[in-house]
Design a protein around this motif. Structure first.
Motif, PDB file in Angstrom:
ATOM      1  N   TRP A 254       0.788  -1.333  -0.135  1.00  0.00           N
ATOM      2  CA  TRP A 254      -0.101  -0.030   0.017  1.00  0.00           C
ATOM      3  C   TRP A 254       1.063   1.013   0.010  1.00  0.00           C
ATOM      4  N   PRO A 255       0.483   2.075  -0.659  1.00  0.00           N
ATOM      5  CA  PRO A 255      -0.400   2.237  -1.900  1.00  0.00           C
ATOM      6  C   PRO A 255       0.219   2.234  -3.236  1.00  0.00           C
TER       7      PRO A 255
ATOM      8  N   TYR B 286      -5.456  11.520  -4.605  1.00  0.00           N
ATOM      9  CA  TYR B 286      -4.721  10.898  -3.364  1.00  0.00           C
ATOM     10  C   TYR B 286      -3.187  10.581  -3.607  1.00  0.00           C
ATOM     11  N   ALA B 287      -2.594  10.438  -4.514  1.00  0.00           N
ATOM     12  CA  ALA B 287      -1.147  10.391  -4.598  1.00  0.00           C
ATOM     13  C   ALA B 287      -0.590  11.735  -4.462  1.00  0.00           C
ATOM     14  N   TYR B 288      -1.191  12.973  -4.990  1.00  0.00           N
ATOM     15  CA  TYR B 288      -0.866  14.172  -4.863  1.00  0.00           C
ATOM     16  C   TYR B 288      -1.037  14.743  -3.427  1.00  0.00           C
ATOM     17  N   PHE B 289      -2.016  14.339  -2.726  1.00  0.00           N
ATOM     18  CA  PHE B 289      -2.131  14.984  -1.260  1.00  0.00           C
ATOM     19  C   PHE B 289      -1.302  14.139  -0.271  1.00  0.00           C
ATOM     20  N   LYS B 290      -1.194  12.600  -0.585  1.00  0.00           N
ATOM     21  CA  LYS B 290      -0.681  11.909   0.463  1.00  0.00           C
ATOM     22  C   LYS B 290       0.824  11.828   0.319  1.00  0.00           C
ATOM     23  N   VAL B 291       1.227  11.846  -0.988  1.00  0.00           N
ATOM     24  CA  VAL B 291       2.469  11.591  -1.274  1.00  0.00           C
ATOM     25  C   VAL B 291       3.509  12.844  -1.582  1.00  0.00           C
ATOM     26  N   HIS B 292       3.053  13.737  -2.445  1.00  0.00           N
ATOM     27  CA  HIS B 292       3.618  14.786  -2.962  1.00  0.00           C
ATOM     28  C   HIS B 292       3.297  16.169  -1.907  1.00  0.00           C
ATOM     29  N   GLN B 293       2.370  16.363  -1.586  1.00  0.00           N
ATOM     30  CA  GLN B 293       2.052  17.718  -1.151  1.00  0.00           C
ATOM     31  C   GLN B 293       2.510  17.829   0.308  1.00  0.00           C
ATOM     32  N   PRO B 294       2.720  16.529   1.228  1.00  0.00           N
ATOM     33  CA  PRO B 294       3.433  16.838   2.543  1.00  0.00           C
ATOM     34  C   PRO B 294       4.856  17.500   2.271  1.00  0.00           C
TER      35      PRO B 294
END
Length: 145
Positions: A46-47, A81-89
């Protein structure tokens, strides 16, 4: 000029869908199978593994124009989801956090939810075929008074 551009709109949307679907499916193949020099995540991880499956299957369906709206909906959500969980942080702006791809795929797929497959899609072929069958069936139905 506007009339000419409007008449070409289904073809432009169809070509847009084909290119976005092909690139998205290639991204999934890269992640899932290591095609094009990518690294593969462990099965079921995951993910990353699930995202790769969504990219490959969703991209293929969008490419073919088969179930375009549903495939684009799921693909757009996966990229959000990929943007906000992986990239944006990592940073606020996509240019700073390497999230341009996820953001662009998210919005491109989001657009396809509303436009549909355009020209050249299998959705249109099946829609025409089912419409022809339903009109034939209604023509043969006897009318009772």
């Amino acid at each position: 000029m506007t009339g000419r551009l409007n008449s070409a709109q289904p073809y432009a949307i169809g070509l847009f869908r084909i290119v976005v679907g092909l690139l998205f499916a290639c991204h999934g193949a890269n992640s899932l199978f290591g095609a094009f020099g990518g690294e593969t995540p462990a099965t079921g991880a995951w993910p990353a593994w699930y995202a790769a499956v969504i990219e490959l299957v969703g991209g293929s369906l969008v490419l073919l124009g088969l179930g375009t709206r549903a495939a684009a909906f799921i693909s757009s959500g996966a990229m959000a989801y990929a943007y906000f969980k992986v990239h944006q942080p990592q940073a606020l702006w996509p240019i700073e956090n390497s999230g341009e791809g996820a953001a662009m795929y998210c919005w491109a797929m989001f657009l396809l939810i509303f436009t549909g497959s355009g020209a050249f899609g299998l959705d249109r072929l099946f829609t025409k075929r089912s419409a022809a069958q339903s009109s034939t069936a209604t023509d043969q139905t006897p009318v009772a008074a």
